[in-house]
Design a protein around this motif. Structure first.
Motif, PDB file in Angstrom:
ATOM      1  N   GLN A   1     -10.201  -2.755  17.491  1.00 25.48           N
ATOM      2  CA  GLN A   1      -9.747  -2.865  18.883  1.00 25.48           C
ATOM      3  C   GLN A   1      -8.544  -3.797  18.980  1.00 25.48           C
ATOM      4  N   ALA A   2      -8.592  -4.918  18.298  1.00 21.56           N
ATOM      5  CA  ALA A   2      -7.480  -5.868  18.323  1.00 21.56           C
ATOM      6  C   ALA A   2      -6.219  -5.261  17.715  1.00 21.56           C
ATOM      7  N   LEU A   3      -6.355  -4.581  16.581  1.00 16.06           N
ATOM      8  CA  LEU A   3      -5.194  -3.982  15.930  1.00 16.06           C
ATOM      9  C   LEU A   3      -4.575  -2.898  16.794  1.00 16.06           C
ATOM     10  N   SER A   4      -5.406  -2.141  17.496  1.00 17.21           N
ATOM     11  CA  SER A   4      -4.901  -1.062  18.352  1.00 17.21           C
ATOM     12  C   SER A   4      -4.224  -1.614  19.607  1.00 17.21           C
ATOM     13  N   GLU A   5      -4.906  -2.526  20.297  1.00 20.67           N
ATOM     14  CA  GLU A   5      -4.405  -3.005  21.584  1.00 20.67           C
ATOM     15  C   GLU A   5      -3.197  -3.920  21.454  1.00 20.67           C
ATOM     16  N   HIS A   6      -3.142  -4.733  20.409  1.00 22.24           N
ATOM     17  CA  HIS A   6      -2.079  -5.736  20.306  1.00 22.24           C
ATOM     18  C   HIS A   6      -0.931  -5.321  19.387  1.00 22.24           C
ATOM     19  N   TYR A   7      -1.181  -4.387  18.465  1.00 18.06           N
ATOM     20  CA  TYR A   7      -0.145  -4.048  17.484  1.00 18.06           C
ATOM     21  C   TYR A   7       0.111  -2.549  17.366  1.00 18.06           C
ATOM     22  N   GLY A   8      -0.650  -1.757  18.084  1.00 15.50           N
ATOM     23  CA  GLY A   8      -0.475  -0.316  18.007  1.00 15.50           C
ATOM     24  C   GLY A   8      -0.846   0.257  16.651  1.00 15.50           C
ATOM     25  N   LEU A   9      -1.683  -0.435  15.907  1.00 12.52           N
ATOM     26  CA  LEU A   9      -2.103   0.027  14.586  1.00 12.52           C
ATOM     27  C   LEU A   9      -3.417   0.788  14.724  1.00 12.52           C
ATOM     28  N   VAL A  10      -3.361   2.095  14.524  1.00  6.92           N
ATOM     29  CA  VAL A  10      -4.526   2.958  14.668  1.00  6.92           C
ATOM     30  C   VAL A  10      -4.677   3.783  13.400  1.00  6.92           C
ATOM     31  N   ALA A  11      -5.888   3.801  12.852  1.00  7.41           N
ATOM     32  CA  ALA A  11      -6.132   4.543  11.614  1.00  7.41           C
ATOM     33  C   ALA A  11      -6.101   6.047  11.879  1.00  7.41           C
ATOM     34  N   ALA A  12      -5.226   6.741  11.162  1.00 10.02           N
ATOM     35  CA  ALA A  12      -5.168   8.194  11.244  1.00 10.02           C
ATOM     36  C   ALA A  12      -6.083   8.823  10.201  1.00 10.02           C
ATOM     37  N   GLN A  13      -6.257   8.155   9.083  1.00 11.39           N
ATOM     38  CA  GLN A  13      -7.188   8.595   8.054  1.00 11.39           C
ATOM     39  C   GLN A  13      -7.599   7.400   7.220  1.00 11.39           C
ATOM     40  N   ALA A  14      -8.643   7.581   6.439  1.00 11.29           N
ATOM     41  CA  ALA A  14      -9.150   6.490   5.609  1.00 11.29           C
ATOM     42  C   ALA A  14      -9.845   7.065   4.390  1.00 11.29           C
TER      43      ALA A  14
ATOM     44  N   VAL B   1     -18.920  -0.815  -0.023  1.00 10.15           N
ATOM     45  CA  VAL B   1     -17.934   0.163   0.425  1.00 10.15           C
ATOM     46  C   VAL B   1     -16.558  -0.494   0.445  1.00 10.15           C
ATOM     47  N   MET B   2     -15.584   0.163  -0.173  1.00  9.00           N
ATOM     48  CA  MET B   2     -14.199  -0.263  -0.054  1.00  9.00           C
ATOM     49  C   MET B   2     -13.442   0.802   0.733  1.00  9.00           C
ATOM     50  N   ARG B   3     -12.796   0.385   1.800  1.00 15.01           N
ATOM     51  CA  ARG B   3     -12.025   1.312   2.632  1.00 15.01           C
ATOM     52  C   ARG B   3     -10.545   0.955   2.581  1.00 15.01           C
ATOM     53  N   VAL B   4      -9.718   1.975   2.501  1.00 10.43           N
ATOM     54  CA  VAL B   4      -8.282   1.845   2.710  1.00 10.43           C
ATOM     55  C   VAL B   4      -7.941   2.718   3.906  1.00 10.43           C
ATOM     56  N   ALA B   5      -7.398   2.119   4.962  1.00  9.23           N
ATOM     57  CA  ALA B   5      -7.055   2.848   6.182  1.00  9.23           C
ATOM     58  C   ALA B   5      -5.543   3.055   6.249  1.00  9.23           C
ATOM     59  N   PHE B   6      -5.144   4.229   6.749  1.00 10.03           N
ATOM     60  CA  PHE B   6      -3.735   4.623   6.756  1.00 10.03           C
ATOM     61  C   PHE B   6      -3.262   4.954   8.175  1.00 10.03           C
ATOM     62  N   LEU B   7      -1.985   4.676   8.432  1.00 12.21           N
ATOM     63  CA  LEU B   7      -1.349   5.042   9.685  1.00 12.21           C
ATOM     64  C   LEU B   7      -0.921   6.508   9.656  1.00 12.21           C
ATOM     65  N   ASP B   8      -0.398   6.983  10.783  1.00 13.11           N
ATOM     66  CA  ASP B   8       0.064   8.376  10.873  1.00 13.11           C
ATOM     67  C   ASP B   8       1.100   8.720   9.816  1.00 13.11           C
ATOM     68  N   ASP B   9       1.958   7.752   9.482  1.00 11.92           N
ATOM     69  CA  ASP B   9       3.027   8.027   8.531  1.00 11.92           C
ATOM     70  C   ASP B   9       2.582   7.881   7.077  1.00 11.92           C
ATOM     71  N   GLY B  10       1.277   7.645   6.869  1.00 14.19           N
ATOM     72  CA  GLY B  10       0.750   7.556   5.519  1.00 14.19           C
ATOM     73  C   GLY B  10       0.740   6.168   4.928  1.00 14.19           C
ATOM     74  N   ARG B  11       1.249   5.176   5.655  1.00 13.40           N
ATOM     75  CA  ARG B  11       1.253   3.803   5.144  1.00 13.40           C
ATOM     76  C   ARG B  11      -0.145   3.185   5.244  1.00 13.40           C
ATOM     77  N   PRO B  12      -0.623   2.547   4.175  1.00 14.06           N
ATOM     78  CA  PRO B  12      -1.883   1.811   4.288  1.00 14.06           C
ATOM     79  C   PRO B  12      -1.660   0.519   5.071  1.00 14.06           C
ATOM     80  N   PHE B  13      -2.568   0.205   5.976  1.00  8.25           N
ATOM     81  CA  PHE B  13      -2.390  -1.012   6.779  1.00  8.25           C
ATOM     82  C   PHE B  13      -3.614  -1.925   6.751  1.00  8.25           C
ATOM     83  N   GLU B  14      -4.700  -1.479   6.125  1.00 12.51           N
ATOM     84  CA  GLU B  14      -5.901  -2.314   6.079  1.00 12.51           C
ATOM     85  C   GLU B  14      -6.756  -1.935   4.878  1.00 12.51           C
ATOM     86  N   VAL B  15      -7.305  -2.959   4.229  1.00  7.66           N
ATOM     87  CA  VAL B  15      -8.319  -2.772   3.192  1.00  7.66           C
ATOM     88  C   VAL B  15      -9.559  -3.545   3.633  1.00  7.66           C
TER      89      VAL B  15
END
Length: 253
Positions: A170-183, A211-225
């Protein structure tokens, strides 16, 4: 309690008869209630200890009962099922299951990215990442030990923002516009360490889900592990499978 004649007259193996009678009785108990000790059950059912133990083994394997060394056998709490088919936050998942998500321990800091994390985030080794460490609770029960890594350049000031919110997504989405498109989630199992069994309040060497997750933005960039270590007796990950060629999104944290 059934008598010996009623058990032996059905023609089914004794341990199966005992198992089903125990299943009926367990349904009347509350999670955490203890069942009678094996000698008591042997006397009640008029069967051998081997028969009782095999019946209980089956119910433990079904996650209806849980053994606690030196304490007895108890009705197990229902498992928390996480669907690995859509990207939602851990907080939203717990709310959907009827629990109140809480955080018992929390620390957040900016550090130089460890080599493995830098590789997963596709940043230079030593580049600054914000690390959020939390012990997550469902109601008042410790469930998951979670660590999140986010490149600081993508979320400057996150350390302050997370002081006032439970959900990282929620914080990443509301304050930085970072939303996971895939993971991508990688799930493994192992035994808990001494520190982990103390923090998660589980038996020594109890199984945990890692569990290890790598989350990606729409453009394919990873932004969170994320690395999440969850209680094996309380967590279940479920995956829906689709015919080849039909896409499906992954995971939930």
């Amino acid at each position: 309690m059934p008598d010996r004649a009623s058990l032996r007259s059905s023609g089914f193996p004794l341990y199966l008869q005992v198992r089903e009678r125990l299943r009926e009785q367990i349904a009347l108990l509350a999670p955490g209630d203890i069942i009678p000790a094996e000698p008591t059950l042997c006397e009640a059912f008029q069967v051998s200890r081997i028969t009782i133990r095999k019946a209980i083994d089956d119910l433990v394997a079904e996650n209806l009962l849980v053994r606690k060394q030196g304490r007895g056998t108890f009705k197990a709490a229902p498992r928390l099922i996480h669907e690995l088919n859509s990207i939602t936050s851990w907080t939203d998942q717990l709310k959907a299951l009827g629990y109140t998500p809480r955080t018992a321990e929390r620390s957040i800091e900016e550090i130089s990215a460890p080599k493995q994390i830098a590789g997963l985030l596709q940043i230079d080794a030593g580049e600054t990442v914000t690390v959020l460490r939390r012990l997550r609770l469902a109601d008042n029960e410790p469930i998951t030990q979670m660590v999140n890594y986010i490149p600081t350049k993508l979320a400057p000031g996150l350390t302050k923002i997370m002081e006032h919110t439970e959900s990282l997504y929620q914080a990443l989405s509301e304050h930085y516009g970072l939303v996971a498109a895939q993971a991508t989630d990688t799930v493994t199992t192992r035994a808990a360490t001494d520190m982990e069994h103390e923090r998660l309040r589980i038996e020594a060497w109890a199984p945990v889900l890692s569990v290890m997750r790598v989350a990606f933005l729409d453009d394919g960039r990873p932004f969170e592990v994320t690395t999440a270590l969850s209680r094996g007796d309380r967590f279940e990950y479920r995956v829906k499978l689709f015919r080849a060629g039909r896409p499906s999104s992954a995971g939930a944290f």
